[in-house]
Write a protein that holds these residues in place. Structure first.
Motif, PDB file in Angstrom:
ATOM      1  N   LEU A 123      -0.977   3.411  -7.467  1.00 14.36           N
ATOM      2  CA  LEU A 123      -0.424   4.545  -6.722  1.00 14.36           C
ATOM      3  C   LEU A 123      -1.335   4.919  -5.561  1.00 14.36           C
ATOM      4  O   LEU A 123      -0.859   5.180  -4.450  1.00 14.36           O
ATOM      5  CB  LEU A 123      -0.220   5.740  -7.644  1.00 14.36           C
ATOM      6  N   ALA A 124      -2.640   4.923  -5.784  1.00 18.54           N
ATOM      7  CA  ALA A 124      -3.568   5.265  -4.702  1.00 18.54           C
ATOM      8  C   ALA A 124      -3.456   4.264  -3.561  1.00 18.54           C
ATOM      9  O   ALA A 124      -3.451   4.640  -2.377  1.00 18.54           O
ATOM     10  CB  ALA A 124      -4.997   5.313  -5.233  1.00 18.54           C
ATOM     11  N   LYS A 125      -3.334   2.993  -3.893  1.00 16.54           N
ATOM     12  CA  LYS A 125      -3.220   1.977  -2.842  1.00 16.54           C
ATOM     13  C   LYS A 125      -1.860   2.066  -2.153  1.00 16.54           C
ATOM     14  O   LYS A 125      -1.761   1.846  -0.936  1.00 16.54           O
ATOM     15  CB  LYS A 125      -3.456   0.591  -3.421  1.00 16.54           C
ATOM     16  N   SER A 126      -0.817   2.381  -2.904  1.00 16.45           N
ATOM     17  CA  SER A 126       0.499   2.557  -2.303  1.00 16.45           C
ATOM     18  C   SER A 126       0.482   3.698  -1.294  1.00 16.45           C
ATOM     19  O   SER A 126       1.046   3.587  -0.187  1.00 16.45           O
ATOM     20  CB  SER A 126       1.535   2.834  -3.392  1.00 16.45           C
ATOM     21  N   ARG A 127      -0.179   4.796  -1.657  1.00 22.24           N
ATOM     22  CA  ARG A 127      -0.250   5.931  -0.735  1.00 22.24           C
ATOM     23  C   ARG A 127      -1.100   5.616   0.485  1.00 22.24           C
ATOM     24  O   ARG A 127      -0.776   6.040   1.604  1.00 22.24           O
ATOM     25  CB  ARG A 127      -0.812   7.151  -1.480  1.00 22.24           C
ATOM     26  N   ALA A 128      -2.174   4.878   0.296  1.00 27.85           N
ATOM     27  CA  ALA A 128      -3.012   4.497   1.435  1.00 27.85           C
ATOM     28  C   ALA A 128      -2.225   3.616   2.398  1.00 27.85           C
ATOM     29  O   ALA A 128      -2.299   3.768   3.622  1.00 27.85           O
ATOM     30  CB  ALA A 128      -4.265   3.782   0.950  1.00 27.85           C
ATOM     31  N   ARG A 129      -1.461   2.678   1.847  1.00 26.19           N
ATOM     32  CA  ARG A 129      -0.634   1.829   2.701  1.00 26.19           C
ATOM     33  C   ARG A 129       0.415   2.657   3.424  1.00 26.19           C
ATOM     34  O   ARG A 129       0.689   2.454   4.616  1.00 26.19           O
ATOM     35  CB  ARG A 129       0.029   0.720   1.900  1.00 26.19           C
ATOM     36  N   ALA A 130       1.019   3.614   2.719  1.00 29.84           N
ATOM     37  CA  ALA A 130       2.052   4.448   3.336  1.00 29.84           C
ATOM     38  C   ALA A 130       1.490   5.236   4.520  1.00 29.84           C
ATOM     39  O   ALA A 130       2.145   5.353   5.565  1.00 29.84           O
ATOM     40  CB  ALA A 130       2.641   5.398   2.298  1.00 29.84           C
TER      41      ALA A 130
END
Length: 267
Positions: A123-130
């Motif tokens: 989730l943290a990486k998904s948000r960083a990518r977003a």
């Protein structure tokens, strides 16, 4: 002729410095993903076809079960030229992506800007990518974005910036916030002033409609591309205003630091 077909024809003619007839795929593999992030009410599944060409990997995401297992056997040992004529569109996309990854890797010399992603949970990486993807939009002058290929972290980022959105995905369903996900994205083009478009639109044949609309209207079109990460930068200046390119291995495969590659867009 589709834009993908036109690009493939240019590659077959040697425009990118490699002869597709002499480039053979050594490895073909599929990656199946099932996701439900902590704190999110829903999950999803994806499958990705990837082709290894020397040091390059080209990829195309597909709907689960849409590509027969025999397609992997078709790809192994075949030339890129042969695969660019394969009856399955995802195979053609992955083959062209592999060829262009080999010919035009994501380096500053080819116009790419590396953007690091920190280590962390999925989730943290998904948000960083977003955050990285949405920042390619001219956010100060965007009021409503057509999002084609729903990723809840992208919607979350837009919500946090106070930007409206129209969520679209062939899977339908609802967003994390209970909003209906439309399946007829092309019908909503006139209702947005910017587009966020998944590379998966290359693999399902819907990309041209979004590219043509952006080119005709001047609306910003930002592509976030695991599918066709080396293909979509070729459309910069021809309807695409920016690309967040993410070749294999994708951010969701491990918790370590990673990198995506930006082309164009807001600085």
């Amino acid at each position: 002729m589709s834009r993908l077909d036109t690009l493939a024809a240019a590659a077959l003619a040697g425009k990118y410095g490699l002869d597709p007839a002499g480039q053979r795929v050594a490895v073909a593999f599929g990656t199946t993903q099932a996701v439900r992030h902590d704190g999110r009410s829903g999950g999803y599944r994806n499958e990705v076809l990837s082709l290894r060409l020397g040091t390059a990997v080209g990829s195309c995401a597909i709907e689960p079960g849409a590509l027969p297992a025999a397609a992997l056997d078709d790809c192994v040992g075949a030339s890129v030229a042969e695969l660019l004529a394969h009856p399955a569109l995802p195979v053609r996309v992955a083959a062209l992506d592999a060829l262009l990854m080999a010919a035009r890797p994501h380096t500053p010399a080819n116009g790419a800007r590396p953007h690091p992603l920190p280590a962390g949970s999925s989730l943290a990486k998904s948000r960083a990518r977003a955050r990285a993807v949405v920042d390619l939009l001219p956010v100060g002058r965007v009021r409503r974005v057509l999002v084609v290929g729903v990723v809840n972290s992208l919607l979350e980022r837009l919500r946090g910036l106070g930007i409206g959105y129209l969520p679209c995905d062939l899977k339908g369903g609802t967003t994390e916030w209970g909003e209906p996900v439309r399946t007829d994205a092309a019908a909503l083009l006139d209702d947005c002033d910017a587009l966020l478009v998944s590379g998966m639109t290359l693999g399902n044949g819907s990309f041209d409609a979004f590219l043509d609309h952006a080119a005709a209207t001047g609306k910003p079109l930002v592509a976030f591309a695991q599918t066709g990460s080396a293909v979509l930068p070729r459309f910069l200046g021809h309807g695409v205003s920016a690309v967040s390119a993410e070749p294999y291995p994708f951010f969701w495969l491990d918790g370590g630091p990673g990198v995506i590659h930006h082309y164009g867009g807001a600085r």
